[in-house]
Design an enzyme around this catalytic site. Structure first.
Site, PDB file in Angstrom:
ATOM      1  N   ASP A   1      -9.461 -37.970  16.228  1.00 41.54           N
ATOM      2  CA  ASP A   1      -8.753 -37.260  15.158  1.00 41.54           C
ATOM      3  C   ASP A   1      -7.620 -38.124  14.606  1.00 41.54           C
ATOM      4  O   ASP A   1      -6.495 -37.656  14.412  1.00 41.54           O
ATOM      5  CB  ASP A   1      -8.217 -35.930  15.676  1.00 41.54           C
ATOM      6  CG  ASP A   1      -7.728 -35.034  14.526  1.00 41.54           C
ATOM      7  OD1 ASP A   1      -8.271 -35.157  13.409  1.00 41.54           O
ATOM      8  OD2 ASP A   1      -6.807 -34.234  14.763  1.00 41.54           O
TER       9      ASP A   1
ATOM     10  N   GLY B   1      -1.757 -26.612  19.471  1.00 40.86           N
ATOM     11  CA  GLY B   1      -0.631 -25.977  20.134  1.00 40.86           C
ATOM     12  C   GLY B   1       0.686 -26.275  19.461  1.00 40.86           C
ATOM     13  O   GLY B   1       0.764 -27.020  18.481  1.00 40.86           O
TER      14      GLY B   1
ATOM     15  N   VAL C   1       4.637 -27.725  19.495  1.00 34.44           N
ATOM     16  CA  VAL C   1       5.308 -28.897  20.050  1.00 34.44           C
ATOM     17  C   VAL C   1       6.813 -28.646  20.033  1.00 34.44           C
ATOM     18  O   VAL C   1       7.379 -28.201  19.024  1.00 34.44           O
ATOM     19  CB  VAL C   1       4.965 -30.167  19.255  1.00 34.44           C
ATOM     20  CG1 VAL C   1       5.606 -31.386  19.916  1.00 34.44           C
ATOM     21  CG2 VAL C   1       3.455 -30.354  19.165  1.00 34.44           C
TER      22      VAL C   1
ATOM     23  N   ILE D   1       9.552 -28.498  17.202  1.00 30.73           N
ATOM     24  CA  ILE D   1       9.459 -29.573  16.208  1.00 30.73           C
ATOM     25  C   ILE D   1       8.101 -29.635  15.521  1.00 30.73           C
ATOM     26  O   ILE D   1       7.872 -30.479  14.668  1.00 30.73           O
ATOM     27  CB  ILE D   1       9.758 -30.941  16.858  1.00 30.73           C
ATOM     28  CG1 ILE D   1       8.815 -31.217  18.044  1.00 30.73           C
ATOM     29  CG2 ILE D   1      11.195 -31.032  17.289  1.00 30.73           C
ATOM     30  CD1 ILE D   1       9.013 -32.581  18.676  1.00 30.73           C
TER      31      ILE D   1
END
Length: 890
Positions: free
Chosen positions: A134, A24, A26, A18
């Site tokens: 972030d 990384g 997901v 997704i």
């Protein structure tokens, strides 16, 4: 490498990918043990291969897992299988805010509830010591039921290698050395590679809220480099916010996006409260009445009694009715409201008051701040800057002004909602006001003439300059009129202001036409009148802007007296296009008068037999028998006090400013600065007044004497309010640079043996300290004398081995400085408390007697340091103006 559907990681079965990013990939997965949907974030291979990173992450993940809040995406655990390490996360269905913003700006009634939930998530995390680092729309999801979920909390820090600093890893990539965060949303400190803190998340929150309301990032640019440059140096364009954005929301965004983290909102709880107030403002029938303004702003509209409060309420009601189209008949309303305090002190006549064209905002320069206040709100915004001659942009969103921020003196602008001042033009010429046209053109006045410059800065263009042959000394107080095709301004004469003229400059032909004699600071009113100052009287006359001709005779307007400066016609009144008049009365000086006292080392006082006055910068003659003073009056002049036969004698005169006196070494002459040519030059005058004064040095910019060398041959000069130079009195054709740099150096004074110079400077940081350097070769040794800040260095009498200064809390300090056989610094002793030193670089408020070593010090004659001045407000004043000064004979 992507994981195909059906891949098992422990009890988790992958069903679909997704997303992917720097941290990384997901995947959606099913927890086969608990039968629930989860998200798996597969950590980068580079991360997994580093045991230090993994160990650090495991420690951080334990902290993150402790977060339990309805607006924070949860962390369930860490799974390692088949060489893959995955973070198990709560699966949040719904689009990200980035997806939602891509469809366009989000309406206020939807955006503010989202912002409240984001603030609550930040508040909960910060209370646990966890920083997001972030925060951005792509890391925030919106569920169908309206719940906001903040994702990836604290992962930026969790993914940093143990060998790296907190601020060196990436949320935009995985290699070491990339600044942590996403460029369009990271704070200035993150962009500089500094560690992130709570205030960094608050900055990012402000950027997200701005984008929710506008559909665009406040700092997003085409390239990463341009984006980071905007984060560090460019203020957001607040004008693109929706017009119905509550003032509280506007101020919240501005406070979140302060580039200096010390001036930013400090706690997310405050952010949440401000969002709640903005939400309340949307459902309130009244315009919001609270604006975040820090701890000092409550002094702006302090209650002046029940009458003033009632009047202020009436002012807010009038403003709303006027702006939003009420048909209520206009009624002239008079108010008297206190400002924050005395006006900013400047060595020349300036203006301190301005009002926006629509009458919605007022600006006032006071106490080394620029205060900006909406007429329909209680509290103002305080801009920490020395400011004068303020003027609004046509839409009221910006305030232009002259002033000094750091090293730069000149023309600046600042958002009316607050923020960091932006320098437009650097100049050392004497200012005289400015005016702003709708197309972004600014015309401003200095002693040299009228200039034109873009609202974005750039090279100014000289339009016209005074003609000495016509005895024109300066131009001042410009105002655009007749659609911006011409500029109304004041011609300041070379002698008395009685000869002042109000003139119009045609911007196309640059032709100057005299409109009226005997007035200054004129403003064109849309009623068809010129309103101007004549002495302390406000006058008006009928005026046709097309023919630029007056009709009839001037009329003195009753019940209005204004404070003016006879030197250049500065007048404390302002007029909006909607008919609001502001003015300051002559007796509302707000100024604390002063006395002079002898003070011994124990702080015991002996007042001089001298009536309270506006005394400044005392200097004692070398024989101790006289004191020379700078005393403002109708203009500033130099006076001499005779100590033995108590009497005060005026040394200089005329319409110019004569300031900051310094004795010659033999006591026969007094050096001083005077603005007779527009900028400040160095003059001298025989101390007995028997001979005419003489010009010692004139050059570009401003020069003010600060001390003389022990042999009497060289004068130390503060050049352009920031640099120290030497004027050789035997060859006064040029200045020799002494201390010139990007830093500020002031009030230099040479030691009794002539080998060292003491001066004050901010060269060790923002705080002013006292330093010593060899003289005249200052490139060698440097010693800091003061402890935790200092102002006004003064050497003790010859042989005393002491250097005195005032610390930043007002303590008189004595530093042991042995000069012979070589320089040796000893301890610093506090002698007594006096007065906290004000800002300013021109002179010292004390001196030391060469006879008995006592201090001669200036002291306020009143115990009321919070003295304020009244700003008079007349609403719907045009009704009265039309009645008093009809355009046609009745």
């Amino acid at each position: 490498m992507a994981l195909p559907a059906g891949t098992r990681l422990g009890v988790y079965e992958v069903t679909a990918q997704i997303g992917a990013g720097g941290m990384g990939e997901v995947y959606r997965a099913r927890d086969t043990k608990l039968d629930r949907e989860v998200a798996l974030k597969i950590l980068p291979e580079l991360f997994v291969s580093d045991p230090d990173r993994v160990a650090r992450f495991q420690r951080e993940a334990k902290t993150l897992a402790a977060l339990n809040h309805p607006n924070i995406g949860g962390i369930y655990g860490l799974e390692e299988a088949s060489g893959v390490t995955a973070l198990v996360l709560e699966l949040v269905e719904g689009p990200t805010l980035a997806d939602r913003i891509a469809q366009g700006p989000i309406p206020l009634d939807e955006a503010l509830p989202m912002a409240k939930q984001i603030a609550e998530a930040l508040e909960a995390a910060h209370e646990r010591g966890i920083i997001h680092r972030d925060l951005k729309p792509a890391n925030i999801k919106l569920r169908r039921d309206g719940t906001v979920k903040v994702l990836d909390f604290g992962l930026a820090k969790a993914l940093v290698a143990a060998s790296e600093d907190d601020h060196t890893l990436t949320a935009v990539g995985t290699q070491a050395g990339v600044i942590m965060g996403t460029p369009g949303y990271m704070s200035p400190e993150q962009a500089r590679g500094e560690p992130a803190g709570h205030q960094s998340d608050i900055w990012s929150f402000g950027a997200v809220l701005y984008e929710l309301l506008t559909g665009v990032s406040p700092f997003g640019r085409r390239t990463t480099a341009d984006t980071l440059a905007a984060v560090l140096g460019t203020p957001p364009d607040y004008s693109v916010l929706p017009s119905d954005t509550p003032a509280t929301a506007r101020l919240l965004i501005r406070r979140c996006l302060e580039k200096d983290r010390k001036r930013r909102l400090q706690h997310t709880g405050d952010v949440r409260i401000e969002v709640e107030e903005a939400m309340a403002a949307l459902t309130s029938e009244a315009v919001p009445g609270r604006a975040y303004s820090g701890t000092t702003t409550g002094r702006w509209w302090r209650a002046a009694g029940a009458t003033a409060l009632a009047g202020l309420a009436g002012a807010g009601g009038w403003f709303l009715a006027h702006r939003y189209g009420s048909q209520t008949p206009a009624t002239v309303v008079r108010l008297s409201i206190p400002s924050v305090g005395p006006p900013s002190s400047q060595p020349y006549g300036v203006s301190h008051l301005a009002i926006s064209a629509d009458g919605s905002r007022v600006a006032y320069a006071s106490e080394n701040r620029l205060w900006i206040r909406r007429m329909d709100q209680k509290d103002p915004i305080a801009i920490e800057v020395e400011a004068f001659d303020p003027f609004f942009s046509p839409n009221g969103e910006w305030v232009g002004f002259f002033g000094q921020t750091g090293r730069e003196m000149g023309l600046k602008k600042v958002p009316a909602l607050g923020g960091t001042p932006v320098s437009l033009v650097t100049t050392s010429e004497r200012p005289g006001g400015g005016t702003w046209r709708a197309d972004g053109t600014i015309v401003y006045a200095t002693s040299v003439g009228l200039y034109q410059v873009s609202e974005n800065g750039g090279e100014p263009r000289l339009l016209v300059k005074p003609d000495p042959l016509r005895k024109e000394r300066a131009y001042a107080w410009p105002q655009f009129m007749t659609g911006g095709r011409s500029v109304l301004f004041t011609m300041v004469p070379g002698d008395s202001m009685d000869g002042a003229q109000i003139v119009v400059l045609d911007l196309k032909t640059l032709e100057v036409r005299i409109v009226l004699k005997g007035g200054s600071a004129a403003r064109y009113a849309s009623t068809g009148h010129l309103v101007y100052a004549s002495g302390q009287t406000l006058k008006a006359i009928a005026f046709d802007p097309d023919t630029q001709l007056t009709r009839g005779d001037p009329v003195s307007l009753p019940n209005i007296e204004i404070r003016t400066t006879p030197d250049n016609g500065a007048a404390e009144f302002a007029l909006s296009e909607t008919g609001t008049l502001l003015f300051v009365t002559p007796n509302a000086s707000g100024e604390v008068l002063r006395t002079l006292s002898w003070v011994d080392r124990q702080g015991k006082e002996e007042p001089l037999v001298l009536a309270p006055g506006r005394y400044q910068y005392p200097r004692i003659s070398p024989d101790g028998t006289r004191v020379v003073l700078d005393i403002p009056g109708a203009n500033r002049d130099i006076w001499i006090w005779n100590v033995q036969r108590p009497s005060l004698t005026k040394l200089t005169g005329g319409p110019t400013e004569d300031i900051v006196p310094v004795w010659s070494q033999d006591g026969r002459r007094v050096f001083f600065a005077s603005n007779r040519t527009g900028t400040f030059d160095v003059y001298s005058q025989a101390a007995d007044g028997a001979t005419k004064d003489r010009l010692e040095f004139a050059g570009p910019g401003s020069q003010m004497p600060t001390s003389i060398t022990p042999d009497g041959t060289r004068l130390l000069v503060v050049e352009n309010f920031r640099d120290l130079s030497i004027l050789n009195l035997s060859r006064p054709d040029r200045l020799e640079p002494l201390l010139h740099s990007e830093l500020n150096h002031w009030l230099g004074t040479v030691s009794p043996d002539g080998n060292w110079i003491a001066y004050e400077s901010d060269e060790s940081g923002n705080q002013v300290e006292i330093f010593l350097r060899p003289f005249p070769n200052v490139s060698g040794r440097r010693e800091k004398v003061s402890i935790d800040g200092g102002r006004y260095p003064v050497w003790g009498s010859k042989g005393s081995d002491e250097l005195f200064y005032v610390d930043l809390n007002g303590g008189m300090m004595a530093a042991s400085v042995q000069l012979s056989p070589s320089l040796s610094l000893g301890g610093v002793t506090k002698l007594f408390d006096w007065a906290k030193p004000p800002r300013g670089v021109s002179g010292r408020p004390y001196n030391i007697s060469p006879v008995d070593g006592r201090f001669l010090m200036i002291k306020p004659a009143t115990k009321n340091p919070d003295s304020v001045i009244d700003i008079s407000v007349v609403l719907n004043w045009f009704e009265e103006l039309r009645e008093r000064v009809p355009l046609r004979a009745r």
